[in-house]
Design an enzyme around this catalytic site. Structure first.
Site, short mmCIF file in Angstrom:
data_model
loop_
_atom_site.label_atom_id
_atom_site.label_comp_id
_atom_site.label_asym_id
_atom_site.label_seq_id
_atom_site.Cartn_x
_atom_site.Cartn_y
_atom_site.Cartn_z
CE LYS A 1 -2.72 -0.26 3.50
NZ LYS A 1 -2.69 -1.51 4.24
NE ARG B 1 -6.07 -0.48 9.94
CZ ARG B 1 -4.87 -0.04 10.31
NH1 ARG B 1 -4.58 0.10 11.57
NH2 ARG B 1 -3.97 0.28 9.39
NE ARG C 1 7.09 -3.46 6.78
CZ ARG C 1 5.84 -3.00 6.73
NH1 ARG C 1 5.32 -2.60 5.59
NH2 ARG C 1 5.12 -2.97 7.82
NE ARG D 1 6.53 -1.60 11.95
CZ ARG D 1 5.52 -1.22 11.19
NH1 ARG D 1 5.45 -0.01 10.72
NH2 ARG D 1 4.55 -2.07 10.89
NE ARG E 1 1.21 -5.99 11.38
CZ ARG E 1 2.13 -5.51 10.54
NH1 ARG E 1 3.32 -6.08 10.45
NH2 ARG E 1 1.86 -4.47 9.77
#
Ligand SMILES: [Zn+2]
Length: 222
Positions: free
Chosen positions: A13, A87, A126, A159, A170
């Protein structure tokens, strides 16, 4: 042009938002970035959100909606791309009502769909800058200097929520919340243009199909 970009974490995104806002001269309104800015400024809204998060509760819809609507109001008239918002269906309904009050509406909803395995590979590589929020990837998007942010030289971190086990969690949460949001927009297809994109492909390919669709819509509007 008012665009909502939907997609699981790792669907790309952020990258596609950047592509879209550059080409169509729109503003990127990312709920994560906006919340981070509130935190840096220590606003009342940030303090309220912090109280919820510290107690392990979800930040309530009203607070998120209030934050995003004020960002929308400050956005230039050319339009925006919403990222990370809405969301929940409740947030989507509140957004529609707020826009309708000024005679506006969401024009286009773009949904990026990706296989779970692809997402896990993407997210576990990431690395993020804890200072400015910039995101890199150990294979696909390396910083100029190994493990340092291009913008400010800060050491990059993984993270905790990009850890593969946490990613699976998630994704479950995302699908539970997002399926109803997707269904909501599909049910409003008479007023809102809804499109799905196969985001398992390389980012450039996804970008090209997004541009193709948006070009067609822009030429119809003009
Ligand atoms: Zn940085």
């Amino acid at each position: 042009m008012r665009v909502v970009l939907l997609g699981a974490p790792g669907a790309g995104k952020g990258t596609q938002c950047k592509n879209i806002i550059q080409k169509y001269d729109l503003v990127h309104l990312s709920s994560g970035d906006i919340l981070r800015q509130h935190r840096e400024k220590g606003t009342q809204l940030a303090n309220k959100a912090k109280d919820y998060m510290d107690s392990g509760a979800l930040v309530p819809d009203e607070l998120i909606v209030e934050m995003m609507l004020s960002a929308i109001n400050e956005a230039p008239k050319a339009g925006f791309v919403l990222d990370g918002f809405p969301r929940t269906v409740n947030q989507a309904v509140e957004l529609d009502e707020a826009l309708a009050a000024t005679g506006e509406k969401v024009d286009i909803v773009l949904n990026l769909t990706v296989h779970e395995q692809v997402i896990i590979e993407r997210l576990s590589g990431r690395r993020s800058c804890p200072k400015c929020g910039a995101v890199y990837h150990v294979v696909n998007l390396k910083p100029k200097v190994d493990n340092l942010c291009d913008n400010d030289g800060t050491e990059l971190i993984q993270r905790p929520d990009d850890n593969p086990d946490v990613v699976k969690n998630r994704l479950r949460t995302y699908h539970r919340q997002s399926k109803p949001v997707v269904d909501y927009y599909k049910s409003r297809q008479t007023e809102i243009q809804f499109y799905e994109f196969n985001a398992n492909e390389a980012a450039e390919k996804v970008r090209d199909s997004l541009f193709e669709k948006l070009d067609a819509l822009v030429s119809v509007q003009n």
